[in-house]
Design an enzyme around this catalytic site. Structure first.
Site, PDB file in Angstrom:
ATOM      1  N   PHE A 136       1.005  -1.091  -0.019  1.00 41.99           N
ATOM      2  CA  PHE A 136      -0.075  -0.394  -0.214  1.00 41.99           C
ATOM      3  C   PHE A 136       1.029   1.254  -0.203  1.00 41.99           C
ATOM      4  O   PHE A 136       1.803   1.214   0.936  1.00 41.99           O
ATOM      5  CB  PHE A 136      -0.689   0.133   0.910  1.00 41.99           C
ATOM      6  CG  PHE A 136      -2.196   1.093   1.517  1.00 41.99           C
ATOM      7  CD1 PHE A 136      -3.359   1.351   0.624  1.00 41.99           C
ATOM      8  CD2 PHE A 136      -1.706   2.076   1.999  1.00 41.99           C
ATOM      9  CE1 PHE A 136      -4.274   2.219   0.570  1.00 41.99           C
ATOM     10  CE2 PHE A 136      -2.168   3.135   2.038  1.00 41.99           C
ATOM     11  CZ  PHE A 136      -4.137   3.580   1.332  1.00 41.99           C
TER      12      PHE A 136
ATOM     13  N   LEU B  40       1.238   4.980  -0.200  1.00 47.06           N
ATOM     14  CA  LEU B  40       0.606   6.515   0.203  1.00 47.06           C
ATOM     15  C   LEU B  40       1.613   7.522   0.603  1.00 47.06           C
ATOM     16  O   LEU B  40       1.715   8.349   0.203  1.00 47.06           O
ATOM     17  CB  LEU B  40      -0.136   6.095   1.414  1.00 47.06           C
ATOM     18  CG  LEU B  40      -0.660   7.444   1.902  1.00 47.06           C
ATOM     19  CD1 LEU B  40      -1.580   8.367   0.971  1.00 47.06           C
ATOM     20  CD2 LEU B  40      -1.950   7.343   3.457  1.00 47.06           C
ATOM     21  N   SER B  41       2.884   6.912   1.705  1.00 44.03           N
ATOM     22  CA  SER B  41       3.483   7.718   2.080  1.00 44.03           C
ATOM     23  C   SER B  41       4.739   8.469   1.370  1.00 44.03           C
ATOM     24  O   SER B  41       5.489   7.275   0.508  1.00 44.03           O
ATOM     25  CB  SER B  41       4.879   7.118   3.592  1.00 44.03           C
ATOM     26  OG  SER B  41       3.445   6.917   4.221  1.00 44.03           O
TER      27      SER B  41
ATOM     28  N   TRP C   1       9.114   4.555   2.703  1.00 40.67           N
ATOM     29  CA  TRP C   1       8.573   3.270   3.602  1.00 40.67           C
ATOM     30  C   TRP C   1       7.793   2.658   3.352  1.00 40.67           C
ATOM     31  O   TRP C   1       6.825   2.540   3.994  1.00 40.67           O
ATOM     32  CB  TRP C   1       8.262   4.082   5.326  1.00 40.67           C
ATOM     33  CG  TRP C   1       9.234   5.627   5.296  1.00 40.67           C
ATOM     34  CD1 TRP C   1      10.704   5.244   5.956  1.00 40.67           C
ATOM     35  CD2 TRP C   1       9.316   6.952   5.134  1.00 40.67           C
ATOM     36  NE1 TRP C   1      11.116   6.411   6.428  1.00 40.67           N
ATOM     37  CE2 TRP C   1      10.469   7.163   5.705  1.00 40.67           C
ATOM     38  CE3 TRP C   1       7.947   7.811   4.566  1.00 40.67           C
ATOM     39  CZ2 TRP C   1      10.658   8.600   5.666  1.00 40.67           C
ATOM     40  CZ3 TRP C   1       8.739   9.123   4.966  1.00 40.67           C
ATOM     41  CH2 TRP C   1       9.297   9.524   5.181  1.00 40.67           C
TER      42      TRP C   1
ATOM     43  N   GLY D 193       3.605  12.350   4.221  1.00 36.02           N
ATOM     44  CA  GLY D 193       3.961  11.240   5.623  1.00 36.02           C
ATOM     45  C   GLY D 193       2.470  11.198   6.567  1.00 36.02           C
ATOM     46  O   GLY D 193       1.152  10.354   6.087  1.00 36.02           O
TER      47      GLY D 193
ATOM     48  N   ARG E 238      13.709 -17.239  37.388  1.00 37.37           N
ATOM     49  CA  ARG E 238      14.939 -16.553  37.917  1.00 37.37           C
ATOM     50  C   ARG E 238      15.149 -16.193  39.501  1.00 37.37           C
ATOM     51  O   ARG E 238      13.867 -15.949  40.231  1.00 37.37           O
ATOM     52  CB  ARG E 238      15.100 -14.895  37.372  1.00 37.37           C
ATOM     53  CG  ARG E 238      15.629 -14.071  37.590  1.00 37.37           C
ATOM     54  CD  ARG E 238      16.990 -14.024  37.084  1.00 37.37           C
ATOM     55  NE  ARG E 238      18.462 -13.616  37.519  1.00 37.37           N
ATOM     56  CZ  ARG E 238      19.611 -13.355  37.577  1.00 37.37           C
ATOM     57  NH1 ARG E 238      20.187 -14.302  36.835  1.00 37.37           N
ATOM     58  NH2 ARG E 238      20.300 -12.739  37.531  1.00 37.37           N
TER      59      ARG E 238
ATOM     60  N   GLU F 240       0.767   3.796   9.687  1.00 45.98           N
ATOM     61  CA  GLU F 240      -0.497   4.224   9.837  1.00 45.98           C
ATOM     62  C   GLU F 240      -1.182   4.986  10.283  1.00 45.98           C
ATOM     63  O   GLU F 240      -2.785   4.800  11.061  1.00 45.98           O
ATOM     64  CB  GLU F 240      -1.530   2.454   9.848  1.00 45.98           C
ATOM     65  CG  GLU F 240      -0.664   0.815   8.525  1.00 45.98           C
ATOM     66  CD  GLU F 240      -1.293   0.168   8.659  1.00 45.98           C
ATOM     67  OE1 GLU F 240      -3.046   0.044   8.923  1.00 45.98           O
ATOM     68  OE2 GLU F 240      -1.214  -0.863   8.065  1.00 45.98           O
TER      69      GLU F 240
HETATM   70  N1  CAA Z   1     -13.599   8.133   5.385  1.00 45.65           N
HETATM   71  C1  CAA Z   1     -13.716   9.389   4.753  1.00 45.65           C
HETATM   72  N2  CAA Z   1     -13.672   9.750   4.602  1.00 45.65           N
HETATM   73  C2  CAA Z   1     -12.418  10.434   4.905  1.00 45.65           C
HETATM   74  C3  CAA Z   1     -12.296  10.323   6.186  1.00 45.65           C
HETATM   75  C4  CAA Z   1     -12.372   8.743   6.575  1.00 45.65           C
HETATM   76  N3  CAA Z   1     -11.986   8.165   7.899  1.00 45.65           N
HETATM   77  N4  CAA Z   1     -10.817  10.662   7.244  1.00 45.65           N
HETATM   78  C5  CAA Z   1     -11.078  11.581   6.036  1.00 45.65           C
HETATM   79  N5  CAA Z   1     -11.828  11.597   4.961  1.00 45.65           N
HETATM   80  C6  CAA Z   1     -12.714  12.364   3.980  1.00 45.65           C
HETATM   81  C7  CAA Z   1     -12.697  13.641   4.529  1.00 45.65           C
HETATM   82  O1  CAA Z   1     -13.892  13.447   4.820  1.00 45.65           O
HETATM   83  C8  CAA Z   1     -12.819  14.725   3.462  1.00 45.65           C
HETATM   84  O2  CAA Z   1     -13.958  15.000   2.556  1.00 45.65           O
HETATM   85  P1  CAA Z   1     -14.316  15.457   1.710  1.00 45.65           P
HETATM   86  O3  CAA Z   1     -13.966  16.956   1.436  1.00 45.65           O
HETATM   87  O4  CAA Z   1     -15.260  15.378   1.180  1.00 45.65           O
HETATM   88  O5  CAA Z   1     -15.450  16.374   3.192  1.00 45.65           O
HETATM   89  C9  CAA Z   1     -11.553  14.608   3.024  1.00 45.65           C
HETATM   90  O6  CAA Z   1     -11.545  13.753   3.684  1.00 45.65           O
HETATM   91  C10 CAA Z   1     -10.108  15.093   3.417  1.00 45.65           C
HETATM   92  O7  CAA Z   1     -10.529  14.963   5.054  1.00 45.65           O
HETATM   93  P2  CAA Z   1      -9.830  15.912   5.802  1.00 45.65           P
HETATM   94  O8  CAA Z   1      -9.592  17.610   6.128  1.00 45.65           O
HETATM   95  O9  CAA Z   1     -10.050  15.406   7.890  1.00 45.65           O
HETATM   96  O10 CAA Z   1      -8.450  15.731   5.570  1.00 45.65           O
HETATM   97  P3  CAA Z   1      -6.427  16.279   6.605  1.00 45.65           P
HETATM   98  O11 CAA Z   1      -6.012  16.667   4.864  1.00 45.65           O
HETATM   99  O12 CAA Z   1      -6.890  17.521   7.184  1.00 45.65           O
HETATM  100  O13 CAA Z   1      -6.146  14.857   6.693  1.00 45.65           O
HETATM  101  C11 CAA Z   1      -5.358  12.997   8.431  1.00 45.65           C
HETATM  102  C12 CAA Z   1      -6.502  14.145   8.087  1.00 45.65           C
HETATM  103  C13 CAA Z   1      -6.194  12.073   9.339  1.00 45.65           C
HETATM  104  C14 CAA Z   1      -4.408  14.272   9.129  1.00 45.65           C
HETATM  105  C15 CAA Z   1      -5.182  12.166   7.231  1.00 45.65           C
HETATM  106  O14 CAA Z   1      -4.531  13.078   6.219  1.00 45.65           O
HETATM  107  C16 CAA Z   1      -4.088  11.613   7.802  1.00 45.65           C
HETATM  108  O15 CAA Z   1      -4.659  10.205   8.195  1.00 45.65           O
HETATM  109  N6  CAA Z   1      -3.113  11.085   7.745  1.00 45.65           N
HETATM  110  C17 CAA Z   1      -2.486  10.046   8.277  1.00 45.65           C
HETATM  111  C18 CAA Z   1      -1.800   8.676   7.310  1.00 45.65           C
HETATM  112  C19 CAA Z   1      -1.614   7.747   7.747  1.00 45.65           C
HETATM  113  O16 CAA Z   1      -1.873   7.006   8.388  1.00 45.65           O
HETATM  114  N7  CAA Z   1      -0.118   7.739   6.938  1.00 45.65           N
HETATM  115  C20 CAA Z   1       0.434   6.245   6.532  1.00 45.65           C
HETATM  116  C21 CAA Z   1       0.718   5.579   5.705  1.00 45.65           C
HETATM  117  S1  CAA Z   1       0.464   4.264   5.471  1.00 45.65           S
HETATM  118  C22 CAA Z   1       1.084   2.916   6.001  1.00 45.65           C
HETATM  119  O17 CAA Z   1       1.926   2.835   7.192  1.00 45.65           O
HETATM  120  C23 CAA Z   1       1.446   1.559   5.817  1.00 45.65           C
HETATM  121  C24 CAA Z   1       2.235   0.992   5.375  1.00 45.65           C
HETATM  122  O18 CAA Z   1       3.097   0.559   5.358  1.00 45.65           O
HETATM  123  C25 CAA Z   1       1.755  -0.057   7.349  1.00 45.65           C
END
Ligand code: CAA
Length: 380
Positions: free
Chosen positions: A123, A125-126, A156, A131, A268, A363
């Site tokens: 997956f 994204l980052s 990552w 990130g 122990r 995540e």
């Molecule tokens: N479900 C559905 N929609 C969602 C949602 C959810 N859980 N969270 C946000 N949205 C939607 C919002 O409704 C909004 O849509 P609308 O404009 O249509 O209303 C849109 O997404 C934007 O939302 P925000 O304005 O809240 O967005 P934001 O920029 O403020 O960010 C955040 C929110 C929660 C900080 C988000 O950016 C986030 O989760 N960041 C962290 C990302 C992450 O987890 N990265 C890890 C990488 S993956 C990984 O680690 C995998 C691996 O390899 C192990």
């Protein structure tokens, strides 16, 4: 809430427990030392159905509930968190994302292989500068009619080198901000897709983490997931479920460390008696046990919310925030209970302590979970 597990859930948990002891424990220290990907173990986990547990049976999945999945995640993580993150990413992020939002052709072509372990998924994204701030994607996918052209770098990425299929999030229209983001299925080996060097990590060293470079990669239009502009929501929805899996991983690391500390305290001796007879140790174990039970309830609550089709953004974020803190605290204390032996590899707790840290980072960091939680409770 009724946290009583069904006979079937208990059987699945016990199968995972037996598997972890028999197949993951031998060689876990060596794989950690050498940063060796657990190829054989992943193959066996695929055969047992651990790689596509919740996916639809018609596409090779197990059709199981989220509770069964978190039970398996906990058992695997007690012994080897490198293996469990591979399971978590493949199940929660890749298979669930495709099963829920992919079309029939995509499921037929990709999901059927990912659920069985014939292929592994990642997956993506980052990015170097995106990130936590996931809307700021710099990777672009330009629409060229029947295909997109993908350019950029992802960082990552779990399963980065070992995956066959990659779900890649990219910006297709910068003006539209998060509404101009899409998710694509990209295959290993496509022209212009390069896998960067493997990261040398503090923990989960058996899993392979890479940066990925996309240089004019041609992605057929039929490989976009969902409607145009659905990519950000796809990522958020998928990660919300992924967080429950990582919370269960954190819980497993904590329980694994606690069980080792408890057993050690019974054998122990110091000052003429087993160290469990000293309150200094017994009180540590009491605190560990209490916080683990609390974390377990949060993890099960989040899993049950998902199974009951309730909103699980809040419960998943709370479970991950709390369980990852418990993993860190308990693992540090488990090392302390072991004294000098806790600092050497053969007692396993130092590895669990190193592995625990990532659960507060990937995540969504703990700070991201607090954003999700505070927004959710303040909106009500
Ligand atoms: N479900 C559905 N929609 C969602 C949602 C959810 N859980 N969270 C946000 N949205 C939607 C919002 O409704 C909004 O849509 P609308 O404009 O249509 O209303 C849109 O997404 C934007 O939302 P925000 O304005 O809240 O967005 P934001 O920029 O403020 O960010 C955040 C929110 C929660 C900080 C988000 O950016 C986030 O989760 N960041 C962290 C990302 C992450 O987890 N990265 C890890 C990488 S993956 C990984 O680690 C995998 C691996 O390899 C192990």
């Amino acid at each position: 809430m009724d946290f009583k597990l069904t006979e079937e859930q208990l059987m699945i948990r016990d199968a995972a427990r037996d598997f972890a002891k028999a197949e993951l424990l031998p060689g876990v220290i060596d794989r950690d030392n050498k940063q060796e990907f657990p190829t054989e173990q992943v193959k066996k986990m695929g055969e047992l159905g651990f790689l596509g547990m919740m996916a639809s049976p018609e596409y090779g999945g197990g059709g199981m509930d989220t509770v069964s999945y978190v039970l398996v995640m906990e058992e695997l993580s007690k012994i080897d968190a490198s293996c469990s993150v591979i399971v978590s990413v493949n199940n929660s992020l890749v298979c669930w994302g495709l099963d829920t939002y992919g079309n029939d052709a995509q499921k037929e072509k990709y999901l059927t292989k990912l659920t069985t372990g014939e292929s592994i998924g990642a997956f993506c994204l980052s990015e170097p500068e995106a990130g936590s701030d996931a809307t700021s994607q710099k990777t672009t996918a330009i629409d060229k009619g029947d295909h997109y052209v993908l350019n950029g770098t992802k960082n990552w990425i779990t399963n980065g080198g070992s995956a066959d299929y990659y779900l890649v999030i990219a910006q297709t229209d910068k003006e539209k901000k998060h509404k101009g983001i899409n998710a694509f299925i990209v295959e290993k080996g496509w022209e212009g897709f390069e896998i960067g060097p493997k990261e040398d990590k503090l923990g989960i060293r058996g899993s392979d983490t890479h940066s990925l470079i996309f240089n004019d990669v041609k992605v057929p239009k039929e490989n976009r997931i969902g409607e145009d502009g659905f990519g950000f929501k796809f990522a958020m929805k998928t990660l919300a479920g992924g967080r429950i899996g990582i919370a269960a991983q954190a819980l497993g690391i904590a329980s694994g460390a606690y069980e080792l500390a408890k057993e050690y305290s019974k054998v122990r001796k110091a000052f003429g008696t087993e160290i469990m007879n000293h309150q200094a140790i017994a009180f540590k174990l009491a605190d560990m046990h209490t916080s683990i039970e609390a974390a377990r309830m949060l993890v099960l609550k989040a899993a049950m919310d998902k199974d009951n089709h309730e909103n699980y953004d809040l419960s998943g974020a709370m479970a991950k925030l709390y369980a990852s803190q418990v993993a860190m605290d308990v693992a540090v204390e488990a090392v302390q209970v072991h004294g000098g032996n806790g600092f050497v590899k053969e007692y396993h707790v130092e590895r669990l302590m190193r592995d625990a840290k990532i659960t507060q980072i990937y995540e969504g960091t703990s700070e991201i979970q607090k954003i999700v939680i505070s927004r959710s409770i303040l909106r009500d």
